[in-house]
Write a protein that holds these residues in place. Structure first.
Motif, PDB file in Angstrom:
ATOM      1  N   LEU A   1      20.307 -19.527  43.455  1.00 51.28           N
ATOM      2  CA  LEU A   1      20.885 -18.544  42.531  1.00 51.28           C
ATOM      3  C   LEU A   1      22.384 -18.757  42.376  1.00 51.28           C
ATOM      4  O   LEU A   1      22.936 -18.623  41.281  1.00 51.28           O
ATOM      5  CB  LEU A   1      20.603 -17.136  43.052  1.00 51.28           C
TER       6      LEU A   1
ATOM      7  N   PHE B   1      22.787 -21.661  40.077  1.00 52.79           N
ATOM      8  CA  PHE B   1      22.535 -21.210  38.705  1.00 52.79           C
ATOM      9  C   PHE B   1      23.763 -20.508  38.139  1.00 52.79           C
ATOM     10  O   PHE B   1      24.150 -20.736  36.987  1.00 52.79           O
ATOM     11  CB  PHE B   1      21.345 -20.245  38.682  1.00 52.79           C
ATOM     12  N   GLY B   2      24.361 -19.629  38.951  1.00 52.68           N
ATOM     13  CA  GLY B   2      25.532 -18.888  38.489  1.00 52.68           C
ATOM     14  C   GLY B   2      26.687 -19.794  38.133  1.00 52.68           C
ATOM     15  O   GLY B   2      27.360 -19.597  37.109  1.00 52.68           O
TER      16      GLY B   2
ATOM     17  N   GLN C   1      25.892 -21.584  34.925  1.00 49.85           N
ATOM     18  CA  GLN C   1      25.961 -20.646  33.810  1.00 49.85           C
ATOM     19  C   GLN C   1      27.406 -20.393  33.391  1.00 49.85           C
ATOM     20  O   GLN C   1      27.745 -20.414  32.205  1.00 49.85           O
ATOM     21  CB  GLN C   1      25.290 -19.333  34.222  1.00 49.85           C
TER      22      GLN C   1
ATOM     23  N   PHE D   1      19.385 -19.508  30.454  1.00 47.27           N
ATOM     24  CA  PHE D   1      19.695 -19.602  31.881  1.00 47.27           C
ATOM     25  C   PHE D   1      19.594 -18.242  32.561  1.00 47.27           C
ATOM     26  O   PHE D   1      19.217 -18.154  33.730  1.00 47.27           O
ATOM     27  CB  PHE D   1      21.094 -20.193  32.073  1.00 47.27           C
TER      28      PHE D   1
ATOM     29  N   GLU E   1      17.289 -17.496  35.774  1.00 49.19           N
ATOM     30  CA  GLU E   1      17.913 -16.966  36.989  1.00 49.19           C
ATOM     31  C   GLU E   1      17.247 -15.664  37.418  1.00 49.19           C
ATOM     32  O   GLU E   1      17.013 -15.427  38.602  1.00 49.19           O
ATOM     33  CB  GLU E   1      19.410 -16.753  36.743  1.00 49.19           C
TER      34      GLU E   1
END
Length: 653
Positions: A280, A283-284, A287, A301, A305
């Motif tokens: 996560l 992903f952040g 992003q 995205f 997520e």
């Protein structure tokens, strides 16, 4: 189907289906499916076995959605005093989600009672439902959560005021925290550390995941305000990620006991959850970079997520029902059960000054106090704004006192000996607040919190400013009210059975520490505070209130020293400590300490009042000098002319 093609309703359905499927898969793969009991033992049945994780998962997801949509409406989407546009729809969704949260919490409560009494849910009696809340801390926590969900559901249907909805967010977080206080490690070592880390973990997850779920919905609605909302959410997500990572690490360490615990089912699930957390975070980062360089693609995205987050929550639900490697037999003696740790050795000056034991509440206050203050200083430095060095030093001196009184050597013995508890009380309520208040944290926050992104918008800065000048703040900052809370606590806690009741529970002890600290902050905020306040007393009035308060504190100390009743006698007897066995002498010493230490803050506060008085007069003198320079001392010339007219009229009169 790609994320941008999802409709908002289908978005919610996909999240629910993926989450439920993930929950079932994790339950099956971890071997947590309902199993028949040994012959001869009652069986609540497979319905109860599956109702427990499913209702817990539904409660967690709906609570997350509720907080996330309220947070988005109040903080992330630009709005004025009252919500408008998409924010109104977000509040409606939050209200319906809170209603579902309430129902799921009740079902989870009901299933827990059925599991406790080993009978089907249809055979649970009303008396058993009542007893679960009156006897067990878990029942009380679940009941508080259900009530909080109901309050949020009804309140969010009734108002679109930004200020009131901000209070709804606070109520929802209280409901979530109530369950965290009754989680894993209730009977294991380092309980206060594990409990505090679990509460912070839950709050961080709910704000982080809930905010992203709501922003995914905003993206699918193709709102033009998405960019502003995401920019503000990014800062919040970074704080939440750090909180979740650190608190999860601490909680996992406490519950595992050692690295060998990773071989257990609990350890494997914990590794899966940690891996998902790292994913996560990655992903952040991706992003944020995409938004910074390309400014598009948020929805795709965000949905991916959120799907990973729902799987992580499913793992967390099963993890919460999995036995930890640290069993309930870690604490065996009465002292260990009361303290949540072994009885410390006989106190010495070195042990009291340099000792350490991880108290979760104290560590949380010090860590967050340090992080927030340093962040504010960093923002000011980037803007090339100045901040008085004395305020910074004062703030960190106050945090150092809090650290010593909670998880330092003094905190180690504060729950073992009444005399050292009284020293800790004086430090938390009378010494640390003086330095913290002089650190001007609210002024720093008002200068560094995000402001409005457009004219008339309610921002975090304006919400804080409105809170400081609200009617509630005006009531509590009334000098009489502040003094009654500050001094009345002494009599209400120690001359009733309240002190012993709070000392016997970890949550009660934590609440007592926080109350001592915040009652002192409130009192000294009124006396010597430099932050904005609804009313500002003159230095002379402050000195008068202080002088009127001193006798009440002295009388408390004398009453404590002369009392024949041992406060919390059964509690201290249960500790069976081999030192300081004369409880009456220890209490007499505690009263003397309270009397003697009452003089130290008196001198500090009197000094601060006179310094503020001198600076106020100096500022007024400089203001008068500047005014005289601008108008060539017109006020003095007018006064002289008035005196001349009186002299000329004297013979006539």
């Amino acid at each position: 189907m790609t994320a941008p093609e999802l409709s908002p309703r289908l978005y919610g359905a996909v999240l629910g289906v993926v989450g439920l499927a993930s929950l079932v898969a994790v339950v099956v793969l971890s071997g947590a499916t309902p199993q028949p009991p040994p012959p001869g033992l009652p069986d609540p049945g497979p319905v109860v076995g599956w109702a427990l994780p499913i209702s817990r998962y539904a409660s967690d997801i709906l609570a997350t959605v509720t907080i996330g949509f309220l947070l988005t409406a109040v903080v992330l989407l630009p709005s004025g005093d009252r919500l408008e546009g998409l924010a109104v729809q977000a509040v409606r969704i939050a209200s319906w989600a809170a209603g579902g949260w309430f129902v799921a919490a009740l079902v989870f409560y009901w299933a827990n009672v059925a599991d406790l009494y080993a009978r089907p849910m249809t055979q649970v009696e009303l008396g058993q439902l009542v007893d679960f809340a009156s006897v067990f801390a878990t029942g009380r926590g679940l009941l508080v959560q259900a009530v909080a969900a109901l309050v949020v559901a009804l309140w969010a249907r009734w108002t679109f005021s930004v200020r009131q909805l901000a209070l709804c967010v606070a109520v929802g977080l209280i409901g979530i925290s109530a369950v965290g206080l009754t989680g894993h490690s209730a009977s294991a070592g380092s309980h206060m550390l594990a409990t505090a880390s679990l509460v912070l973990h839950l709050v961080g997850v709910v704000l982080w995941v809930g905010g992203l779920i709501a922003l995914g919905w905003v993206a699918l609605r193709r709102s033009r305000r998405l960019e502003d909302a995401v920019a503000r959410y990014s800062t919040l997500a970074l704080w939440c990620f750090a909180t979740v990572a650190v608190s999860g690490l601490v909680s996992g360490f406490v519950n595992l006991g050692s690295l060998g615990g990773l071989d257990s089912t609990y350890g494997l699930l914990l590794l899966v959850k940690a891996t998902a957390l790292v994913g996560l975070g990655a992903f952040g980062v991706v992003q944020r970079r995409r938004l910074r360089h390309r400014g598009a693609g948020f929805a795709r995205f965000a949905v991916l997520e959120v799907l990973l987050m729902t799987v992580t929550i499913a793992v967390a639900v099963v993890l919460s029902r999995t036995a930890t490697p640290v069993g309930e037999d870690v604490l065996t003696s009465p002292a260990e059960l009361l303290l949540g740790r072994p009885l410390p050795p006989e106190p010495t000056l070195a042990r009291v000054l340099t000792g350490f034991y991880p108290d979760g509440i104290g560590i949380a206050v010090v860590v967050f106090g340090t992080a927030f203050y340093l962040t504010g200083l960093r923002v000011l430095r980037r803007r090339n704004d100045r901040w008085p060095v004395g305020r910074t030093i004062s703030w960190f001196l106050g945090l150092a006192v809090v650290a010593w009184a909670t998880f330092g050597g003094l905190g180690v013995y504060s729950s073992v000996m009444f005399s050292l508890h009284m020293v800790s009380h004086m430090m938390l309520s009378m010494i640390a607040p003086i330095f913290l208040v002089l650190g001007a944290p609210m002024t720093l926050a008002l200068r560094t919190l995000p402001g409005p992104r457009r004219p008339g918008e309610h921002s975090p800065r304006s919400l804080l400013r409105d809170a400081l000048h609200s009617k509630v703040s005006a009531f509590y900052t009334n000098p009489i009210v502040a003094a009654v809370i500050f001094l009345g606590t002494l009599y209400a806690v120690y001359f009733t059975g309240l002190f012993e009741a709070m000392m016997r529970t970890h949550s009660g002890h934590a609440f007592m520490e926080l109350h001592f600290l915040f009652s002192g902050l409130l009192f000294y905020y009124v006396m010597i505070g430099v932050d904005p306040a609804p009313r500002r007393l003159t230095p002379l009035a402050r000195f008068g209130v202080l002088m009127l308060s001193v006798p009440f504190h002295a009388f408390f100390s004398v009453a404590l020293m002369s009392s024949d009743v041992i406060i919390a006698e059964s509690y201290y007897q249960a500790l069976e400590r081999p030192y300081a066995t004369d409880l009456a002498a220890d209490q007499y010493l505690g009263g003397g300490i309270a009397w003697a230490m009452g003089e130290i803050p008196l001198l500090l506060v009197v000094g601060a009042i006179f310094v503020q008085w001198f600076r106020s007069d100096s500022r007024e003198a400089r203001r008068s000098d500047r005014a005289a320079d601008r108008d060539d001392d017109a006020a003095l010339e007018q006064y002289n002319a008035y005196l001349s007219s009186l002299r000329d009229d004297a013979p006539r009169r």
